[in-house]
Motif scaffolding. Structure first.
Motif, PDB file in Angstrom:
ATOM      1  N   LYS A 212       0.822  -1.210   0.000  1.00  0.00           N
ATOM      2  CA  LYS A 212       0.000   0.000   0.000  1.00  0.00           C
ATOM      3  C   LYS A 212       0.861   1.266   0.000  1.00  0.00           C
ATOM      4  CE  LYS A 212      -4.352  -1.311  -0.001  1.00  0.00           C
ATOM      5  NZ  LYS A 212      -5.279  -0.862  -1.066  1.00  0.00           N
ATOM      6  N   TYR A 213       1.920   1.279   0.805  1.00  0.00           N
ATOM      7  CA  TYR A 213       2.722   2.505   0.801  1.00  0.00           C
ATOM      8  C   TYR A 213       3.542   2.621  -0.485  1.00  0.00           C
ATOM      9  CZ  TYR A 213       7.597   1.170   2.147  1.00  0.00           C
ATOM     10  OH  TYR A 213       8.887   0.705   2.175  1.00  0.00           O
ATOM     11  N   ASN A 214       3.851   1.484  -1.127  1.00  0.00           N
ATOM     12  CA  ASN A 214       4.471   1.557  -2.455  1.00  0.00           C
ATOM     13  C   ASN A 214       3.524   2.187  -3.469  1.00  0.00           C
ATOM     14  OD1 ASN A 214       6.905   0.467  -1.722  1.00  0.00           O
ATOM     15  ND2 ASN A 214       6.408  -1.620  -2.347  1.00  0.00           N
ATOM     16  N   TRP A 226       2.166   8.090   5.026  1.00  0.00           N
ATOM     17  CA  TRP A 226       2.673   7.954   6.397  1.00  0.00           C
ATOM     18  C   TRP A 226       1.946   6.829   7.137  1.00  0.00           C
ATOM     19  CZ3 TRP A 226       7.042   9.498   8.231  1.00  0.00           C
ATOM     20  CH2 TRP A 226       7.646  10.664   7.782  1.00  0.00           C
ATOM     21  N   PHE A 227       0.633   6.713   6.922  1.00  0.00           N
ATOM     22  CA  PHE A 227      -0.152   5.693   7.626  1.00  0.00           C
ATOM     23  C   PHE A 227       0.342   4.292   7.276  1.00  0.00           C
ATOM     24  CE2 PHE A 227      -3.676   2.636   7.437  1.00  0.00           C
ATOM     25  CZ  PHE A 227      -4.072   2.631   8.767  1.00  0.00           C
ATOM     26  N   TRP A 228       0.473   4.006   5.972  1.00  0.00           N
ATOM     27  CA  TRP A 228       0.872   2.656   5.565  1.00  0.00           C
ATOM     28  C   TRP A 228       2.334   2.381   5.903  1.00  0.00           C
ATOM     29  CZ3 TRP A 228      -2.800  -0.529   5.075  1.00  0.00           C
ATOM     30  CH2 TRP A 228      -4.025  -0.165   4.525  1.00  0.00           C
ATOM     31  N   LEU A 229       3.180   3.386   5.824  1.00  0.00           N
ATOM     32  CA  LEU A 229       4.585   3.199   6.195  1.00  0.00           C
ATOM     33  C   LEU A 229       4.704   2.882   7.688  1.00  0.00           C
ATOM     34  CD1 LEU A 229       7.504   3.313   5.098  1.00  0.00           C
ATOM     35  CD2 LEU A 229       7.561   5.720   5.771  1.00  0.00           C
ATOM     36  N   SER A 230       3.974   3.615   8.514  1.00  0.00           N
ATOM     37  CA  SER A 230       4.005   3.363   9.965  1.00  0.00           C
ATOM     38  C   SER A 230       3.393   2.013  10.300  1.00  0.00           C
ATOM     39  CB  SER A 230       3.252   4.474  10.707  1.00  0.00           C
ATOM     40  OG  SER A 230       3.815   5.736  10.453  1.00  0.00           O
ATOM     41  N   LEU A 231       2.301   1.663   9.607  1.00  0.00           N
ATOM     42  CA  LEU A 231       1.665   0.372   9.865  1.00  0.00           C
ATOM     43  C   LEU A 231       2.579  -0.786   9.472  1.00  0.00           C
ATOM     44  CD1 LEU A 231      -0.952  -0.763  11.001  1.00  0.00           C
ATOM     45  CD2 LEU A 231      -1.865  -0.832   8.669  1.00  0.00           C
ATOM     46  N   THR A 232       3.394  -0.578   8.453  1.00  0.00           N
ATOM     47  CA  THR A 232       4.390  -1.598   8.094  1.00  0.00           C
ATOM     48  C   THR A 232       5.356  -1.828   9.252  1.00  0.00           C
ATOM     49  OG1 THR A 232       4.267  -0.907   5.770  1.00  0.00           O
ATOM     50  CG2 THR A 232       6.150  -2.250   6.420  1.00  0.00           C
ATOM     51  N   GLY A 254      12.986  -4.859   4.047  1.00  0.00           N
ATOM     52  CA  GLY A 254      14.270  -4.178   3.945  1.00  0.00           C
ATOM     53  C   GLY A 254      14.788  -4.152   2.517  1.00  0.00           C
ATOM     54  N   LEU A 255      14.694  -5.283   1.812  1.00  0.00           N
ATOM     55  CA  LEU A 255      15.140  -5.323   0.416  1.00  0.00           C
ATOM     56  C   LEU A 255      14.286  -4.409  -0.460  1.00  0.00           C
ATOM     57  CD1 LEU A 255      15.802  -9.167   0.047  1.00  0.00           C
ATOM     58  CD2 LEU A 255      17.507  -7.350   0.173  1.00  0.00           C
ATOM     59  N   ASN A 256      12.989  -4.406  -0.222  1.00  0.00           N
ATOM     60  CA  ASN A 256      12.092  -3.517  -0.971  1.00  0.00           C
ATOM     61  C   ASN A 256      12.451  -2.051  -0.722  1.00  0.00           C
ATOM     62  OD1 ASN A 256       9.279  -2.995  -2.367  1.00  0.00           O
ATOM     63  ND2 ASN A 256       9.286  -1.782  -0.494  1.00  0.00           N
ATOM     64  N   THR A 257      12.774  -1.725   0.536  1.00  0.00           N
ATOM     65  CA  THR A 257      13.104  -0.345   0.888  1.00  0.00           C
ATOM     66  C   THR A 257      14.421   0.091   0.254  1.00  0.00           C
ATOM     67  OG1 THR A 257      11.944  -0.623   2.996  1.00  0.00           O
ATOM     68  CG2 THR A 257      13.469   1.224   2.827  1.00  0.00           C
TER      69      THR A 257
END
Length: 750
Positions: A212-214, A226-232, A254-257
Motif C-alpha cells: 500500500k505505501y508503495n 505515512w499511515f501505511w509506512l508506519s503500519l508496516t 528491507g530489500l524492498n526499501t
C-alpha cells in the motif's frame, strides 16, 4: 483490439511508475496507448463506471471476509479437549494470567495476546494443560481459540487486497482468496490456541502495508503514505515479537526499501534534501518504531511475569533474584567471595544447573572409581561447596584470621560440604564425552593431592579483581591438566541418577558450558547486602532473554522416535501432522493442506520461473512486446517477483536450520505461493484470451478459466474438509470410511 480481458492491463496502463512523475510514466507506456485508454474512457460516463466498479470490489471484499470468518469459526468449540501444541501455548497463556515466570524459545507477544484473550473472556488460568486429549470441562477456552481464529480469518482479506493492489486484477485477487479460504491446512492452524495464526496475521499485515505505501509513491509524505509506512513498521514489530522467523518478512521489507531508495536516489528530478527526507522517514518508521515496540513488548513481559515459576532455572542467579517466591528474592548475602565461604556454583548455560556431588561412586569401568560429580537443576544440600586455599588446611573462619577475599587468578580448592571430598580431575576419560577428562570427588576431610587445585578466573577482568556473587562470570582451570571445568549437558545413565555430566575439557574456548557464577554465599565474617542492589538492569535482562532464547532454539533437536519433517516434504504436501485422535473412536483432526491448492501452487511456482525468465530475457534482448501486453508483463514480473521473493525468504532458510522442524513451519511461505498462483493464472488466462481474441472461445476463455479454478478449489475443499473439522469412525483405509479413496499418498496418516 480485443475486448477487455480482466483488470490487469487497464490498471497497469493507468498507474504511473513508482517513484516517477506522470509524464515519465506516460512515456513508458506509450503515447498511443494513453490515447486509446482515454478514448475508451470517453465512451461511457467515468463516474458511474468507477462507482460501480468500486462498489463491486467492496461487496466482493465483504463476501470474502464473511466467508473467511464463517469457515474459521465453524465448529470452533470442537474438539473440546487439548489439541497438539495447545498444551504449550494455552499453558503459557495461563502463566501470564497468574503472573508466573516461564521460559519459551519464542519472543513473548503471541503468548501475551493469548493470555490477554483468555483473561478478557473469563478464563481464570487454572486449567493445567498437561497433555493433548485432556478435556477442558468447565474451563473457558473459547476466548483463546476465538482470538486465534479471528486473526487467522484476516489472512484471506489481507491476501485479497495485496494481490488486488499488485495486479489491479479483480479475478487474480478473487482466485487468491479462494485458494486460502478453501485450504484445509490454513483453516486448521487458525482454529486452535497456537502462535501460527498470530504470526501469519502480522506477516500478511506487513506485506499489505508495504504494498500500500508503495502504491502511494506518487504522493510521498501524504497522510495515507505515512499511515501505511508506519503500519508496516508496527506489523514488523508484531511478527518478530511472536517468533524469530518474523525476521524473514523484515528482510523482505528491507530489500524492498533499499530498492525503493536506490530508485529515488537515481531520480535527478529530486533534490538530495528530498532523498534525505525519504531516508529519514524509512529509518523512523521501519527501524526506530519497530525497535521501540519490540523492546516495549519485553518490558511488559518482564513486568507481568514477576513470580517465580518453571522458567527460573534457565536464567542467571541475578535474574532470579527479581522474582517473587524465588529463594534469592529479597535475600541478603555477602557481596564478595572470601575463603571459607559456603557457596553454590551455577553453570551459565541454559538448563544445566548447579555443580553437585553425592556419595555414589562412578561404576566399574567408568574412569577412576571415585565420587561422582554432576550438575543438578534443583536446590539441594549436595550443591554446597567450601572454597579454600590450595596450600593450607587452616580454617579461614577462625576469628583470629583476617578475612581474605578470593581474587581473579587465585589457585583454590573446592571441598564438597556434605562428603568433605575435593573437586578433582585427572587424565581419565569422561563417562560420556570423548577426549574430555573425568571430574570426581577425591580425598578425605579435605585432604587430597595436587589434582584438586583449580585456578579461578573472572571473564574479561584483570588479575587481582575481587569476585562478586551473582554477577561475576568465572571459569575454573585445572592446574595440572590445563583443562576447564564445564558441563556437556548430556544426561548420565541411571547410575548417575540421570543428572548431567560434568567434564574437564582441554579445549579452552570460552563457552557458556564452562562459565559459572556464585549464587548462594554464606560467610559469617562478612556483612550481608540485599540482592536488590545486584539485580540486573532492563538492558541486561533483554540481552540475557535473547541469549537464552537463541540457545533454546539451537537446542531443539529431534529426540528418538519423535515425529519430524523435512523442508522438501512441505511444498509437495508429503505428510501432515496429527492434531487430535489416532483411532476410529477418537475425534480426529489432521493438519494437511488441500492437495488441489498445494499442488497447483507448486506447479505455479515452476511455471512462473519458466515464464518469468522467458519474458525477462526477451525484454533484455530488446524484443518489442505489443502495447496490450506491457501491463500484463509488468504485473507478472514486478508483482509476481515480489511474491516469489516472499516465498523464497520464508522457505529456503529452513534448509539451513539444525533445529527440529515441523510441517506447520511452511505455512507463511504457503501464503505467498497462493498469492503468486492467483497472479500467474490470471495473467496466463489473459494472455490466452489475447492470443485467441478472434475466436468466440477466446473472448470467454479468461472468465471460464477463473470460474473453473474457483469451482475445482471449492469442490476439493468439500472433499477434504473433514480433515480440519474433525473425523469420527473408520480410518481412511477402510472402505466404509467417508474419507475412503481420498488418501492419495501413502504418507498421509488420516
Amino acid at each position: 483490439m480485443p475486448p477487455a480481458i480482466g483488470g490487469g492491463l487497464t490498471g497497469s496502463e493507468l498507474r504511473p511508475r513508482r517513484g516517477r512523475c506522470a509524464p515519465q510514466a506516460a512515456r513508458a507506456v506509450g503515447r498511443d496507448t494513453v490515447r486509446r485508454v482515454a478514448a475508451r474512457s470517453l465512451k461511457r460516463p467515468a463516474w458511474s463506471s468507477r462507482s460501480f466498479e468500486a462498489a463491486g470490489r467492496w461487496a466482493t471484499l465483504a463476501v470474502v471476509t464473511l466467508l473467511s470468518f464463517a469457515t474459521r469459526f465453524h465448529r470452533l468449540d470442537q474438539p473440546a479437549h487439548i489439541c497438539w501444541d495447545e498444551t504449550h501455548f494455552g499453558k503459557m497463556g495461563s502463566y501470564y494470567i497468574n503472573r508466573t515466570f516461564f521460559f519459551d524459545v519464542h519472543p513473548p507477544l503471541g503468548k501475551m495476546l493469548i493470555g490477554l484473550a483468555g483473561y478478557l473472556s473469563g478464563y481464570d488460568g487454572t486449567f493445567l494443560f498437561e497433555k493433548p486429549g485432556d478435556r477442558y470441562e468447565h474451563h473457558s477456552y473459547m476466548g483463546m481459540r476465538g482470538f486465534c481464529a479471528f486473526l487467522g480469518s484476516w489472512l484471506i482479506p489481507f491476501a485479497y487486497l495485496t494481490v488486488l493492489d499488485l495486479s489491479k486484477s479483480f479475478p487474480a485477487a478473487l482466485l487468491t482468496a479462494a485458494l486460502l479460504t478453501f485450504d484445509t491446512g490454513c483453516l486448521t492452524l487458525s482454529q486452535y490456541i497456537l502462535l501460527d495464526p498470530i504470526l501469519m496475521f502480522f506477516i500478511m499485515a506487513a506485506m499489505l502495508s508495504m504494498v500500500k505505501y508503495n502504491s502511494c509513491a506518487d504522493r510521498p509524505f501524504s497522510a495515507p503514505w505515512w499511515f501505511w509506512l508506519s503500519l508496516t513498521g508496527i506489523s514488523l514489530a508484531g511478527a518478530l515479537g511472536v517468533k524469530f522467523v518474523g525476521l524473514f518478512i523484515i528482510l523482505q521489507v528491507g530489500l524492498n526499501t533499499i530498492s525503493d531508495l536506490w530508485q529515488l536516489f537515481g531520480d535527478l528530478s529530486l533534490s538530495l534534501v528530498t532523498v534525505g527526507k525519504h531516508l529519514t522517514a524509512r529509518i523512523l518508521c521501519l527501524i526506530v518504531l519497530p525497535l521501540v515496540l519490540y523492546v516495549t513488548i519485553f518490558a511488559v513481559h518482564v513486568m507481568v511475569l514477576n513470580k517465580s515459576g518453571p522458567g527460573d532455572g534457565f536464567f542467571s542467579s541475578a535474574f532470579q533474584a527479581r522474582l517473587s517466591g524465588n529463594s534469592l528474592h529479597n535475600a541478603s548475602i555477602p557481596e564478595y567471595l572470601a575463603y571459607g565461604s559456603v557457596i553454590t556454583v551455577k553453570n551459565l548455560r541454559m538448563a544445566i544447573g548447579y555443580l553437585h556431588s553425592h556419595r555414589h561412586l562412578y561404576p566399574e569401568g567408568i574412569g577412576a572409581r571415585q565420587q561422582q560429580v554432576t550438575t543438578y537443576l534443583h536446590k539441594d544440600y549436595n550443591n554446597l561447596w567450601i572454597i579454600k586455599k590450595h596450600n593450607t588446611n587452616t580454617d579461614p573462619l577462625d576469628p583470629s584470621f583476617p578475612v581474605e577475599f578470593v581474587r581473579h587468578g587465585d589457585i583454590v580448592r573446592l571441598e564438597h560440604k556434605e562428603t568433605t571430598r575435593n573437586l578433582h580431575s585427572h587424565y581419565h576419560e569422561a563417562p560420556l564425552t570423548r577426549k574430555h577428562y573425568q571430574v570426581t570427588g577425591y580425598g578425605i576431610n579435605g585432604t587430597g593431592d595436587s589434582n584438586d587445585f583449580w585456578k579461578i578466573e573472572v571473564v574479561n577482568r584483570k588479575y587481582g579483581n575481587r569476585i562478586k556473587v551473582l554477577r561475576s562470570r568465572i571459569r575454573f582451570i585445572h592446574l595440572v591438566t590445563g583443562c576447564v571445568l564445564g558441563s556437556s549437558g548430556k544426561i548420565l545413565p541411571r547410575w548417575g541418577w540421570e543428572q548431567l555430566e560434568v567434564t574437564c575439557t582441554p579445549y579452552l574456548k570460552e563457552t557458556s558450558n564452562s562459565i559459572w557464577n556464585i549464587e548462594d554465599h554464606i560467610n559469617p565474617k562478612l556483612p550481608n547486602i540485599s540482592l536488590d542492589v545486584l539485580q540486573p538492569s532492563f538492558s541486561e535482562i533483554l540481552l540475557e532473554s535473547h541469549m537464552v532464547m537463541i540457545r533454546g532454539n539451537n537446542g531443539l533437536k529431534p529426540k528418538d522416535n519423535e515425529f519430524t519433517s523435512k523442508p522438501w516434504h512441505w511444498p509437495i504436501n508429503y505428510q501432515g501432522l496429527r492434531f487430535s485422535g489416532a483411532n476410529d473412536t477418537d475425534f480426529r483432526v489432521y493438519l494437511l493442506g488441500n492437495p488441489v491448492v498445494w499442488w497447483l501452487n507448486l506447479v505455479s511456482i515452476v511455471l512462473y520461473l519458466l515464464l518469468g525468465s522467458t519474458i525477462a530475457i526477451a525484454i533484455k534482448r530488446g524484443v518489442q512486446l505489443p502495447a496490450e501486453l506491457e501491463g500484463l508483463t509488468r504485473v507478472l514480473l514486478r508483482g509476481g517477483g515480489q511474491l516469489l521473493l516472499g516465498w523464497t525468504l520464508h522457505y529456503f532458510p529452513f534448509f539451513l536450520m539444525g533445529r527440529i522442524l515441523y510441517f506447520h513451519h511452511y505455512f507463511p511461505a504457503m501464503l505467498f505461493s497462493s498469492m503468486l498462483t492467483g497472479i500467474l493464472w490470471d495473467t496466463l488466462l489473459q494472455l490466452c484470451a489475447w492470443g485467441l481474441a478472434s475466436s468466440p472461445v477466446g473472448r470467454r476463455i479468461h472468465a471460464m478459466g477463473i470460474v473453473s479454478l474457483l469451482l475445482a478449489t471449492a469442490y476439493s475443499f468439500y472433499l477434504f474438509h473433514p480433515l480440519a473439522y474433525g473425523m469420527v469412525g473408520p480410518l481412511a483405509q477402510e472402505p466404509e470410511s467417508p474419507m475412503a479413496g481420498l488418501r492419495w499418498l501413502e504418507s498421509w496418516e488420516f
